[in-house]
Design an enzyme around this catalytic site. Structure first.
Site, PDB file in Angstrom:
ATOM      1  N   HIS A 119       0.816  -1.215   0.000  1.00 41.32           N
ATOM      2  CA  HIS A 119       0.000   0.000   0.000  1.00 41.32           C
ATOM      3  C   HIS A 119       0.845   1.258   0.000  1.00 41.32           C
ATOM      4  O   HIS A 119       0.555   2.230  -0.691  1.00 41.32           O
ATOM      5  CB  HIS A 119      -0.872   0.032   1.259  1.00 41.32           C
ATOM      6  CG  HIS A 119      -2.022  -0.905   1.180  1.00 41.32           C
ATOM      7  ND1 HIS A 119      -2.735  -1.308   2.279  1.00 41.32           N
ATOM      8  CD2 HIS A 119      -2.596  -1.498   0.109  1.00 41.32           C
ATOM      9  CE1 HIS A 119      -3.690  -2.124   1.900  1.00 41.32           C
ATOM     10  NE2 HIS A 119      -3.635  -2.258   0.600  1.00 41.32           N
TER      11      HIS A 119
ATOM     12  N   GLU B   6      -0.358 -10.049 -25.945  1.00 40.75           N
ATOM     13  CA  GLU B   6       0.806 -10.272 -25.089  1.00 40.75           C
ATOM     14  C   GLU B   6       1.200 -11.743 -25.060  1.00 40.75           C
ATOM     15  O   GLU B   6       2.176 -12.123 -24.428  1.00 40.75           O
ATOM     16  CB  GLU B   6       0.595  -9.704 -23.676  1.00 40.75           C
ATOM     17  CG  GLU B   6      -0.800  -9.785 -23.140  1.00 40.75           C
ATOM     18  CD  GLU B   6      -1.019  -8.985 -21.850  1.00 40.75           C
ATOM     19  OE1 GLU B   6      -0.079  -8.418 -21.287  1.00 40.75           O
ATOM     20  OE2 GLU B   6      -2.177  -8.961 -21.403  1.00 40.75           O
TER      21      GLU B   6
ATOM     22  N   ASP C  20       4.592  -8.603 -21.026  1.00 43.29           N
ATOM     23  CA  ASP C  20       4.307 -10.035 -21.079  1.00 43.29           C
ATOM     24  C   ASP C  20       4.780 -10.639 -22.399  1.00 43.29           C
ATOM     25  O   ASP C  20       5.305 -11.740 -22.424  1.00 43.29           O
ATOM     26  CB  ASP C  20       2.807 -10.295 -20.867  1.00 43.29           C
ATOM     27  CG  ASP C  20       2.458 -10.327 -19.390  1.00 43.29           C
ATOM     28  OD1 ASP C  20       3.126 -11.075 -18.655  1.00 43.29           O
ATOM     29  OD2 ASP C  20       1.541  -9.600 -18.962  1.00 43.29           O
TER      30      ASP C  20
ATOM     31  N   CYS D 233       1.372  -0.624 -25.042  1.00 49.19           N
ATOM     32  CA  CYS D 233       1.198  -0.036 -23.712  1.00 49.19           C
ATOM     33  C   CYS D 233       2.115  -0.653 -22.648  1.00 49.19           C
ATOM     34  O   CYS D 233       1.916  -0.450 -21.460  1.00 49.19           O
ATOM     35  CB  CYS D 233      -0.260  -0.137 -23.263  1.00 49.19           C
ATOM     36  SG  CYS D 233      -0.847  -1.831 -23.100  1.00 49.19           S
TER      37      CYS D 233
HETATM   38  C1  PEP Z   1       2.167  -5.740 -20.438  1.00 47.79           C
HETATM   39  O1  PEP Z   1       2.181  -6.960 -20.203  1.00 47.79           O
HETATM   40  O2  PEP Z   1       2.978  -5.184 -21.195  1.00 47.79           O
HETATM   41  C2  PEP Z   1       1.136  -4.878 -19.822  1.00 47.79           C
HETATM   42  C3  PEP Z   1       1.027  -3.616 -20.188  1.00 47.79           C
HETATM   43  O3  PEP Z   1       0.371  -5.420 -18.826  1.00 47.79           O
HETATM   44  P1  PEP Z   1       0.893  -5.645 -17.319  1.00 47.79           P
HETATM   45  O4  PEP Z   1       2.233  -5.004 -17.218  1.00 47.79           O
HETATM   46  O5  PEP Z   1      -0.124  -5.033 -16.437  1.00 47.79           O
HETATM   47  O6  PEP Z   1       0.943  -7.139 -17.262  1.00 47.79           O
HETATM   48 MG    MG Z   2       0.477  -7.901 -19.225  1.00 49.73          MG
END
Ligand code: PEP
Ligand code: MG
Length: 757
Positions: A371, A613, A637, A684
């Site tokens: 947290h 991913e 990922d 992203c």
């Molecule tokens: C990713 O896997 O690139 C992603 C943006 O999701 P997270 O990092 O939340 O797994």
């Molecule tokens: Mg991810």
């Protein structure tokens, strides 16, 4: 033989010890008698006390059972041997076969080779080990929980004698602290929230708090406990009231969890039980807290482990009510450049400090998902954690640097080091100011290609950065984060309220809501998930919510209601095949039909996309194209699955470079496929947050990126300096190379073309 110890027996032992401590004679003589009493009472052949001396050395001060000639001769450094480990970690060790422990350090002068089992506990003051108390037995003895507890209680009482300064003169310790002031030290730490801070150490828990350990009147102590518990509850109510927060804000959720803990009868009952063993109320609170930490240290569930910090926070409050001590937060003489140091810190505790004075935080424990790290992130406060041995090595008033970029804390830095960091800090501030000036300028390359820059978010407070960073929208809203900081599953009404507030704050800019990406290492305390051997490749994200469709349906229902009459973007995580998308889409359609039937205003438009991913999905892009409104690459990922390299394992996560011809070639193929099928594409993952990586992405065809808000400025500066055609051409060539990375070549390109990366 096993001792059976009830509260009565411990009380008798404590009483004998207290009488002994008050008896005539030197401190050494008293200590010599005390080890005999303990050995006798706990039916151990050995009882020894090690006391911390100057220079972080533990010296054998008294023993019953080991060779008496070893007293004042046997010495161990902190961290050395089992005794050193106990002092370093401030944790109890109970070992039936101590000699086979990897950290066992044999000291021939003690004659301890005939003793197999050992139970050792730290002698603590203000979270810092001042010594170690250990018993040993010849047999391979499994120490019972009550014995462990009894020895811990005894160690608390012994702390009084050790802290009295009669055994080791305070002068001696002061001298080391003087010596410490000149010696600079560097401790590796985990980055909990990025940034750099230079300042003066303030210890969150001023040392030497509990002076009275043993009490004769349990009823009176319990009354004090009840009053203090009431005071603690009022504190929490006050923080609530002063915070100006409203229900639905995640800081409010965190405080709610607190309120719940503060009412925990089990916890208060265990404290009352400890009072029955003869402790004062404050000593009992400390005792129960030590037990909590010891027990929960074995638990691997990250959520539960983090709750230890919450309980620590409450326990500290309770002790302060009992002793009248104050935390540093309540002091009025705090320096303006505070670096707060604590073993661990609860979020409410952090919120009590004046943000203007607080420059950085360093924790001996703490984790990225705690947290307090979430709060630090929202406050944009540099924070490091997992700094082993930190508390033992700092003093209040020490100058220090929290380097939450490089992952370290530097204590008492030399002047040149300090100057270097000060320069880095100034440069960061200047760069930030420069980026702020770019905020209203378009992200367009020199050749006129527009690029959409979006930010990632997970908390309502993150939305504050949307306008300030000039981002086009929220390209990834990780909906699991608000779920992770709660103690119960939010229902549809609560979710609707949360999503509505996010859309309201986004003020018309698009927000891509990613449905729950839980499972794996993101566990929810209220969802019992079986442990999985490979959690990243286990039942997580879309797999979990397809297996438990009610969770997904409630979530999309909340989203549909929140966005009624406006645009809604929904994205499913970790989709590996078209069939999974179809199944998720079906659930969404059921909810849309249900809402329509009830006459509710639906969002318009509803755009539905997937995260790419898992590499397998690439080969179904043509089929997917007809079904989705957009695709977003999750490079974090994707990278781990491409290279079969666990993103959470530092030994392999940096072994492969996203700027390798293989990864870039694959990302380029995805971009081409989406381009051909006219599917809007975003990336992203973390790759989008680094200017050099982002430059490469533009060069292979990406035009929309989403990243943490602090990266928007640097990425925009890169975009505006970039002439795309020569880069695109160069990348064609680079993708054909056999190099393991083209990072250096891209960096040279950027330098030659004056592109700030
Ligand atoms: C990713 O896997 O690139 C992603 C943006 O999701 P997270 O990092 O939340 O797994
Ligand atoms: Mg991810």
């Amino acid at each position: 033989m096993q001792a059976t110890l009830g509260p009565g027996a411990t009380r008798r032992l404590l009483k004998r010890l207290r009488d002994m401590m008050a008896a005539a004679g030197t401190a050494q003589q008293r200590l010599d008698r005390i080890v005999k009493i303990i050995a006798d009472d706990l039916i151990a052949e050995v009882c020894s006390v090690y006391v911390m001396r100057a220079g972080q050395v533990l010296e054998l001060f008294a023993t019953e059972g080991l060779n008496p000639d070893a007293v004042h001769k046997t010495r161990l450094r902190v961290g050395e041997g089992l005794v050193g480990e106990i002092a370093q970690t401030a944790r109890t060790l109970a070992l039936a076969d101590a000699q086979s422990h990897p950290n066992f350090a044999y000291r021939p002068e003690t004659g301890e080779e005939i003793f197999h089992s050992m139970l050792g506990v730290p002698i603590l003051r203000g979270g810092r080990a001042m010594g170690v108390l250990a018993i040993q037995n010849r047999t391979f003895r499994d120490y019972a929980e009550e014995e462990v507890e009894a020895l811990q209680t005894v160690a608390m009482v012994l702390a009084e004698l050790v802290a009295s300064g009669e055994l080791v003169s305070p002068d001696e310790m002061l001298r080391t602290e003087d010596a410490g002031l000149v010696a600079s030290e560097r401790i590796d730490a985990q980055r909990l929230n990025e940034g750099i801070a230079i300042g003066t150490i303030v210890l969150h828990q001023p040392r030497v708090s509990i002076l009275r350990m043993v009490a004769d009147d349990p009823a009176a102590e319990k009354k004090r406990l009840r009053e203090a518990a009431q005071g603690m509850r009022s504190d929490i109510e006050r923080i609530f009231a002063d915070s100006g927060l409203a229900a639905g804000d995640e800081r409010w959720e965190i405080l709610e969890t607190y309120r719940m803990f503060a009412e925990d009868r089990g916890w208060l009952q265990r404290i009352a039980d400890a009072i029955d063993t003869g402790l004062t109320a404050e000593a009992a609170v400390q005792k129960v807290q030590e037990d909590n930490r010891a027990r929960l240290a074995q638990v691997s569930d990250p959520y539960i482990r983090e709750r230890v910090a919450d309980f620590d926070d409450l326990a500290n409050r309770l002790v302060r009510h009992l002793t009248g001590d104050k935390t540093a937060a309540a002091r009025t003489d705090l320096p303006d450049d505070m670096i707060l140091v604590a073993r661990n810190l609860g979020p409410a505790e952090l919120l009590e400090y004046d943000r203007r004075k607080l420059k950085g935080v360093a924790l001996e424990e703490g984790s990225t998902t705690a947290h307090v790290a979430i709060i630090a992130h929202a406050l944009d406060l540099p924070m490091v954690g997992h700094a082993q041995g930190l508390l033992a090595r700092v003093e209040a008033g020490d100058p220090a640097i929290v380097d939450a970029v490089g992952g370290q804390i530097i204590l008492r830095p030399r002047e040149d080091v300090r100057d270097t960091f000060a320069a880095a800090l100034r440069a960061r501030a200047e760069r930030r100011a420069g980026y702020a000036a770019l905020k209203d300028l378009p992200a367009v390359t020199r050749d006129g290609t527009p690029v959409s820059l979006n930010m990632n978010a997970g908390l309502v407070i993150d939305l504050e950065h949307l306008a300030e960073s000039g981002a086009d929208g929220i390209g990834l809203y990780r909906t699991e984060i608000p779920f992770m900081i709660r103690s119960t599953m939010p229902d549809v009404v609560e979710q609707t309220d949360l999503y509505r507030r996010i859309l309201d704050r986004a003020d018309g800019k698009p927000v891509v809501f990613r449905t729950l990406d839980i499972g794996g290492d993101k566990l929810l305390p209220y969802l019992d998930a079986a442990p999985q051997e490979n959690p990243a490749m286990g039942v997580r994200a879309i797999r979990l919510t397809l297996d438990r469709p009610a969770i997904l349906r409630e979530q999309v229902r909340g989203l549909l209601r929140a966005a009624g009459g406006r645009r809604l973007d929904i994205m499913f995580p970790m989709v590996a095949e078209v069939a999974e998308f179809d199944a998720a889409r079906d659930l969404l359609d059921i909810e849309i039909a249900r809402e329509a039937k009830r006459g509710r205003v639906l969002p318009d438009p509803i755009r539905v996309g997937v995260m790419l991913e898992v590499p397998a999905l690439y080969w179904q892009l043509p089929q997917l194209a007809k079904r989705v409104d957009f695709v977003s690459v999750g490079s974090n990922d994707l990278m781990q699955f491409m290279f079969a390299a666990d993103r959470g394992n530092p030994d392999v996560s940096e072994r492969y470079d996203p700027l390798s011809p293989g990864m870039l070639g694959f990302l380029r193929a995805i971009a081409r496929e989406c381009d051909g099928a006219e599917i809007p594409l975003t990336l992203c993952g973390d790759m989008a947050a680094h200017p050099l990586e982002a430059m490469a992405l533009l060069g292979i065809g990406y035009r929309r990126l989403s990243m943490p808000f602090p990266a928007i400025g640097p990425i925009k500066a890169m975009v505006r300096a970039l002439d795309l055609p020569p880069l695109a051409k160069y990348l064609e060539e680079l993708c054909r190379l056999a190099d393991r990375s083209v990072r250096k070549k891209l960096a040279d390109f950027a330098r030659d073309h004056n592109i700030p990366v």
